[in-house]
Design a protein around this motif. Structure first.
Motif, short mmCIF file in Angstrom:
data_model
loop_
_atom_site.label_atom_id
_atom_site.label_comp_id
_atom_site.label_asym_id
_atom_site.label_seq_id
_atom_site.Cartn_x
_atom_site.Cartn_y
_atom_site.Cartn_z
N THR A 5 27.70 -22.90 -3.52
CA THR A 5 28.69 -23.98 -3.53
C THR A 5 30.08 -23.41 -3.71
OG1 THR A 5 27.01 -25.35 -4.57
CG2 THR A 5 29.25 -26.20 -4.56
N MET A 6 30.23 -22.49 -4.66
CA MET A 6 31.54 -21.88 -4.91
C MET A 6 32.07 -21.21 -3.64
SD MET A 6 32.40 -22.04 -8.27
CE MET A 6 33.29 -20.56 -8.74
N GLU A 29 24.77 -22.61 -7.27
CA GLU A 29 26.16 -22.76 -7.71
C GLU A 29 27.06 -21.74 -7.00
OE1 GLU A 29 26.52 -23.05 -11.96
OE2 GLU A 29 28.47 -22.08 -11.90
N TYR A 66 33.03 -29.75 2.74
CA TYR A 66 31.58 -29.81 2.94
C TYR A 66 30.94 -30.90 2.09
CZ TYR A 66 32.48 -25.10 4.67
OH TYR A 66 32.99 -24.01 5.33
N VAL A 106 41.78 -24.82 -7.09
CA VAL A 106 42.00 -23.55 -7.77
C VAL A 106 42.10 -22.45 -6.72
CG1 VAL A 106 40.97 -21.84 -9.31
CG2 VAL A 106 40.79 -24.26 -9.87
N PHE A 107 41.19 -22.50 -5.74
CA PHE A 107 41.16 -21.45 -4.72
C PHE A 107 42.34 -21.53 -3.75
CE2 PHE A 107 36.64 -21.64 -5.97
CZ PHE A 107 36.54 -20.33 -6.40
N VAL A 163 43.33 -17.51 -0.13
CA VAL A 163 42.68 -18.02 -1.34
C VAL A 163 43.13 -17.24 -2.57
CG1 VAL A 163 40.61 -19.05 -0.39
CG2 VAL A 163 40.68 -16.60 -0.79
N LYS A 164 43.16 -17.94 -3.69
CA LYS A 164 43.57 -17.33 -4.94
C LYS A 164 42.52 -17.59 -6.00
CE LYS A 164 48.28 -18.37 -3.70
NZ LYS A 164 47.85 -18.98 -2.43
N CYS A 181 31.39 -22.03 -0.58
CA CYS A 181 31.82 -23.07 0.36
C CYS A 181 33.21 -23.58 -0.01
CB CYS A 181 30.86 -24.25 0.37
SG CYS A 181 29.31 -23.88 1.15
N LEU A 182 33.56 -23.52 -1.28
CA LEU A 182 34.84 -24.04 -1.73
C LEU A 182 35.95 -22.99 -1.62
CD1 LEU A 182 33.77 -26.03 -4.91
CD2 LEU A 182 33.99 -26.83 -2.57
N GLY A 183 35.58 -21.78 -1.20
CA GLY A 183 36.61 -20.78 -0.97
C GLY A 183 36.48 -19.52 -1.81
N ALA A 184 35.43 -19.40 -2.62
CA ALA A 184 35.27 -18.20 -3.44
C ALA A 184 34.88 -17.02 -2.56
CB ALA A 184 34.20 -18.42 -4.51
N MET A 185 35.47 -15.86 -2.85
CA MET A 185 35.09 -14.65 -2.12
C MET A 185 34.09 -13.87 -2.97
SD MET A 185 38.77 -13.53 -0.61
CE MET A 185 38.04 -12.17 0.32
N LEU A 243 29.54 -20.88 7.66
CA LEU A 243 28.68 -20.50 6.54
C LEU A 243 27.65 -19.46 6.96
CD1 LEU A 243 28.03 -24.00 4.93
CD2 LEU A 243 29.79 -22.33 4.36
N ILE A 271 28.69 -28.68 -9.23
CA ILE A 271 28.41 -27.70 -10.28
C ILE A 271 27.96 -28.48 -11.52
CG2 ILE A 271 29.32 -25.75 -11.61
CD1 ILE A 271 29.91 -24.98 -8.84
N ALA A 302 37.40 -17.20 3.84
CA ALA A 302 37.40 -17.93 2.56
C ALA A 302 38.48 -19.01 2.59
CB ALA A 302 37.63 -16.97 1.40
N TRP A 303 39.63 -18.68 3.18
CA TRP A 303 40.72 -19.66 3.29
C TRP A 303 40.31 -20.83 4.18
CZ3 TRP A 303 44.87 -21.22 0.94
CH2 TRP A 303 45.80 -22.02 1.62
N ARG A 350 37.29 -21.94 4.64
CA ARG A 350 36.35 -22.79 3.88
C ARG A 350 37.06 -23.59 2.81
NH1 ARG A 350 32.41 -17.83 2.80
NH2 ARG A 350 31.39 -17.67 4.82
N ALA A 351 38.08 -22.98 2.20
CA ALA A 351 38.76 -23.66 1.09
C ALA A 351 39.69 -24.75 1.60
CB ALA A 351 39.55 -22.64 0.27
N PRO A 376 26.69 -17.98 2.08
CA PRO A 376 26.60 -19.29 1.42
C PRO A 376 25.30 -20.02 1.73
CG PRO A 376 28.73 -19.03 2.48
CD PRO A 376 27.94 -17.81 2.82
#
Lengths: 241, 211
Positions: free
Chosen positions: B101-102, B98, A94, A116-117, B7-8, B104-108, A61, A102, A85-86, A88-89, B203
């Motif tokens: 957080t996004m 937010e 975390y 989704v990611f 990631v998608k 951390c979940l894989g958002a670029m 991070l 959210i 990003a991959w 982290r996803a 992040p």
């Protein structure tokens, strides 16, 4: 998940300095550790000892000032934005002290978001999210928003979200910090059960001593350095003495 | 790592995420939209009034009036832009956490930018649409009634009808369409800067941020 590597996480001389005007704060100052697969680990230390900084570095991070972090033997500094990003996803889950769900999304939607990611099909997303939420004991609360859930329940949603992509490691930063004694214990036990069940490596940054009872090893951190590393047995012996 | 396992975040997902976000933060969306609606309806009102006046009294009449009205329209647009920039800025900054957080979940970065730009686009379209229709209707009805005599009412409607039938039908819609287009452009420009800054945050920076 094949057990190709013995270590899920390795750090080499990891350091992070923050420059605040004339003062340089050494939040993390040369930490070299190896964390085994499916280990339940606690990083303990007073606030300001560098726990959260360690959490951020290992989680990809934030970038370290010096040193390296290897996840699955891959140096994360060598990853481009897309690969990071991959990581982290897919590879890391975390969990935060403040839950960080959210607010406008329901429990189900919060848990489906990481999928989704990673490109999971919609039907499969819903199925896995429902299964995971039921697993953490929230099968009846799927359509509640975070604001309609208690602290303990919100943390359960966060745990479901962290685990739903079957990560290699779960990083938790003070997961019980905002919870009362009883709820905190429930969360600790839930994390331990999932650790045993799914063989996922769990790394807690915490100063909650209740964590000691379930941890395989404890890293004691002080002023950005590892003071000592103990197994649960060693801590227990000391308590008897 | 092969690219297939990266990631998608397909556009359809981004679109439905933005739409849901607007729906569930409807109060916030209304505030942002209100400034768009007001600005664009005022602009369309002025443009349409100018058009009707020149139809009634001939093209040459009121060059001075048209110049004056253009001036007003520019000022209306400026005020409207400031309002939109302000509310976009607010709606992005209050969501820093937010965004963290996004990520951390894989958002670029591009995914974050996408979400906010689609939201701005939708708000611009809806707000601009409402504003343009309102402004155009008010201007037409207002002119029809303040011109007082039935002859003039007849002329206004007749001229609109002729415009629709004989010349280019698009002329009738020109002013509202200008309004909507401007509203989309302003909304996108207003969202671009804060969304870009937010998307570039690491992040940890985004998560640390307290409103």
């Amino acid at each position: 998940m094949s057990l190709r590597y013995e270590y899920a996480v390795e750090t080499e001389d990891l350091a992070k300095y923050y420059v605040m005007g004339p003062v340089t704060v050494r939040a993390l100052d040369g930490v070299s550790v190896k964390i085994r697969r499916s280990e339940y680990l606690s990083i303990m230390g007073p606030s300001g000892s560098g726990k959260t900084t360690f959490f951020n570095m290992v989680g990809g991070l934030d970038r370290p000032t010096r040193g390296k972090v290897f996840i699955d033997e891959v140096d994360i500094a060598s990853l481009d934005a897309y690969e990071l990003a991959w990581l982290r996803a897919k590879k890391i889950g975390y969990i935060f002290q403040t839950f960080n769900l959210i607010p406008v999304l329901t429990a189900m939607e919060n848990v489906t978001l990481p999928m989704v990611f990673t490109g999971v099909e919609r039907e499969e997303r819903l199925r896995r999210a429902r299964e995971m939420l039921t697993r953490v004991g929230l099968g009846e609360r799927l359509d509640h928003k975070p604001g309609e859930l208690s602290g303990g329940q919100q943390q359960r949603v966060a745990i479901a979200r962290a685990l739903v992509n079957d990560p290699v490691i779960v990083l938790a930063d003070e997961p019980t910090g905002n919870l009362d004694l009883h709820t905190g214990l429930e969360i600790i036990n839930l994390l331990k059960t999932l650790n045993t069940e799914k063989k996922v490596t769990i790394i807690n940054a915490t100063h909650d001593l209740k964590m000691i009872d379930v941890s395989d090893r404890i890293f004691w951190l002080r002023d950005g350095k590892i003071e000592r590393i103990e197994t649960r047995a060693e801590v227990a012996v000391k308590e008897v003495e | 790592m092969s690219r297939e396992e990266g990631v998608k975040f397909p556009l359809s997902e981004a679109f439905s995420f933005s739409l849901e976000s607007i729906k569930r933060r409807f109060g916030r969306a209304l505030v942002t939209m209100a400034s768009i609606v007001l600005g664009i309806s005022f602009l369309t009102f002025l443009l349409t009034t100018g058009r009707i006046v020149s139809v009634l009294y001939g093209e040459g009449s009121g060059v001075a009036v048209q110049f004056y009205q253009l001036w007003m329209a520019v000022i209306a647009l400026l005020i409207c832009s400031v309002g939109i920039v302000n509310s976009m800025l607010m709606s992005v900054t209050e969501r820093y956490k937010e965004i963290g957080t996004m990520k951390c979940l894989g958002a670029m970065n591009t995914h974050v930018l996408e979400i906010f730009l689609i939201e701005a686009l939708l708000l611009g379209l809806i707000g601009g649409g409402i504003g343009a229709v309102a402004g155009w209707t008010i201007a037409t009805v207002w002119q029809a009634f303040t011109q007082a005599s039935p002859v003039n009412i007849f002329m206004v409607s007749a001229s609109l009808w002729t415009e629709f039938n004989t010349s280019n039908p698009l002329l009738l819609l020109a002013n509202p369409l200008i309004g909507i287009a401007l509203s989309v452009v302003i909304a996108l420009l207003a969202a671009l800067a804060p969304a870009y800054i937010a998307a570039k945050l690491s992040p940890t920076e985004a998560l640390r941020y307290e409103v």
